[in-house]
Design an enzyme around this catalytic site. Structure first.
Site, PDB file in Angstrom:
ATOM      1  N   SER A   1      33.981  34.504  50.538  1.00  0.00           N
ATOM      2  CA  SER A   1      35.211  35.080  51.114  1.00  0.00           C
ATOM      3  C   SER A   1      36.491  34.576  50.439  1.00  0.00           C
ATOM      4  CB  SER A   1      35.262  34.840  52.629  1.00  0.00           C
ATOM      5  OG  SER A   1      34.189  35.508  53.261  1.00  0.00           O
TER       6      SER A   1
ATOM      7  N   GLU B   1      21.738  35.605  47.825  1.00  0.00           N
ATOM      8  CA  GLU B   1      21.109  36.895  48.171  1.00  0.00           C
ATOM      9  C   GLU B   1      19.768  37.038  47.457  1.00  0.00           C
ATOM     10  OE1 GLU B   1      24.589  39.188  47.256  1.00  0.00           O
ATOM     11  OE2 GLU B   1      25.549  38.336  49.035  1.00  0.00           O
TER      12      GLU B   1
ATOM     13  N   GLY C   1      30.803  37.088  52.266  1.00  0.00           N
ATOM     14  CA  GLY C   1      30.980  38.445  52.768  1.00  0.00           C
ATOM     15  C   GLY C   1      31.278  38.504  54.262  1.00  0.00           C
TER      16      GLY C   1
ATOM     17  N   HIS D   1      21.581  33.082  43.143  1.00  0.00           N
ATOM     18  CA  HIS D   1      22.529  33.517  44.176  1.00  0.00           C
ATOM     19  C   HIS D   1      21.797  33.582  45.518  1.00  0.00           C
ATOM     20  CE1 HIS D   1      25.171  35.980  46.572  1.00  0.00           C
ATOM     21  NE2 HIS D   1      26.143  35.578  45.775  1.00  0.00           N
TER      22      HIS D   1
ATOM     23  N   ASN E   1      31.618  38.689  41.099  1.00  0.00           N
ATOM     24  CA  ASN E   1      30.211  39.068  41.260  1.00  0.00           C
ATOM     25  C   ASN E   1      30.178  40.423  41.955  1.00  0.00           C
ATOM     26  OD1 ASN E   1      27.527  39.340  41.864  1.00  0.00           O
ATOM     27  ND2 ASN E   1      27.471  37.689  43.388  1.00  0.00           N
TER      28      ASN E   1
HETATM   29  P1  PGA Z   1      32.203  37.256  48.791  1.00  0.00           P
HETATM   30  O1  PGA Z   1      30.896  36.980  47.926  1.00  0.00           O
HETATM   31  O2  PGA Z   1      33.384  36.830  47.957  1.00  0.00           O
HETATM   32  O3  PGA Z   1      32.195  38.729  49.067  1.00  0.00           O
HETATM   33  O4  PGA Z   1      32.087  36.425  50.043  1.00  0.00           O
HETATM   34  C1  PGA Z   1      30.800  35.857  47.111  1.00  0.00           C
HETATM   35  C2  PGA Z   1      29.460  35.799  46.411  1.00  0.00           C
HETATM   36  O5  PGA Z   1      28.449  36.171  47.018  1.00  0.00           O
HETATM   37  O6  PGA Z   1      29.371  35.415  45.238  1.00  0.00           O
END
Ligand code: PGA
Length: 251
Positions: free
Chosen positions: A213, A98, A174, A96, A9
């Site tokens: 992560s 976000e 993240g 998602h 992603n």
């Molecule tokens: P990340 O994001 O691997 O940077 O933690 C995962 C995601 O939001 O799909």
């Protein structure tokens, strides 16, 4: 046997020129993945979908990060399903965290989008996952169950067989703060039990990804869980070397 799925992603990262370079470099990886029964994909921004589709191996899954549920109309700033289909895009991330957090993406809205995608023969990757405060309050399961039951309401067994679900605890996205392998298995297994309750045996076919992560160093441990069928990866999917590392560590 569910086929493993590794999906990057990219969020709001990469210029089109950078996305193109990645797509070209990823070509040999798709062949390697396919030889090992793994599906490989990326979700670029809308503006890079066409270039990634054109320049990557045909077997590469190219997913959009969002879509509107209406076919067309006065929805400034939105992109519709027919617009994606015109470019051969048939996978879309839905819900998602976000988008839920910054763009008011509710479970009900996700449901409208998922229904529209499935009616158009497309594959939704439905994201769920709880915040740190929900996790600390011990309410993860109630919260995720609600996301699954409302997001996937009014669908039939037949309709959900190609669906993908991604469990991503928000507190691990993240942040470098990984959910333990035990938590990942516990919640992914729980998601499968809800799917079984809603749709019966087809739940065994639905792929459930873990995200948050995920890195080359920890991906193997997550994918060794019986109910984790793949990973949705943000940061570690951006550079081709790291993306290659993710794949090679699950071969
Ligand atoms: P990340 O994001 O691997 O940077 O933690 C995962 C995601 O939001 O799909």
């Amino acid at each position: 046997m569910r086929r493993k799925l590794l999906l990057g992603n990219w969020k709001m990262n990469k210029l089109s020129s950078e996305a193109k370079e990645f797509a070209v470099q990823s070509k040999p990886l798709v062949a390697l993945a396919q030889k090992n029964n793994i599906d490989l994909g990326v979700a670029p921004t809308y503006l890079s979908l066409a270039t990634v589709k054109e320049n990557a191996d045909k077997g590469m899954i190219v997913a959009a990060q969002n879509v509107h549920f209406k076919e067309s109309g006065a929805y400034t700033g939105e992109v519709s399903i027919p617009m994606l289909k015109e470019f051969g895009i048939d996978w879309v991330l839905i819900g998602h965290s976000e988008r839920r957090g910054y763009d008011n993406e509710t479970n009900e809205k996700c449901n409208l989008k998922i229904k529209a995608l499935i009616e158009n023969g497309m594959v939704p990757v439905y994201c769920c996952g709880e915040s740190l405060s929900t996790f600390e309050a011990g309410q993860t399961k109630e919260f995720v169950e609600q996301q699954i039951r409302v997001g996937l309401a009014d669908l039939t067994k037949e309709q959900v067989k190609d669906l993908v679900v991604a469990y991503e605890p928000i507190w691990s996205i993240g942040t470098g703060k990984n959910a333990s392998v035990e938590i990942a298995q516990d919640i992914c297994g729980f998601v499968r039990s809800i799917l079984r309750d809603m749709f019966g045996e087809v739940a065994e076919k639905i792929r459930i990804l873990y995200g948050g992560s995920v890195k080359p160093e920890n991906i193997k441990a997550y994918l060794s869980c019986p109910d984790v069928d793949g990973a949705l990866v943000g940061g570690a999917s951006l550079k081709i070397d790291s993306y290659e590392g993710l794949l090679k560590n699950i071969l």
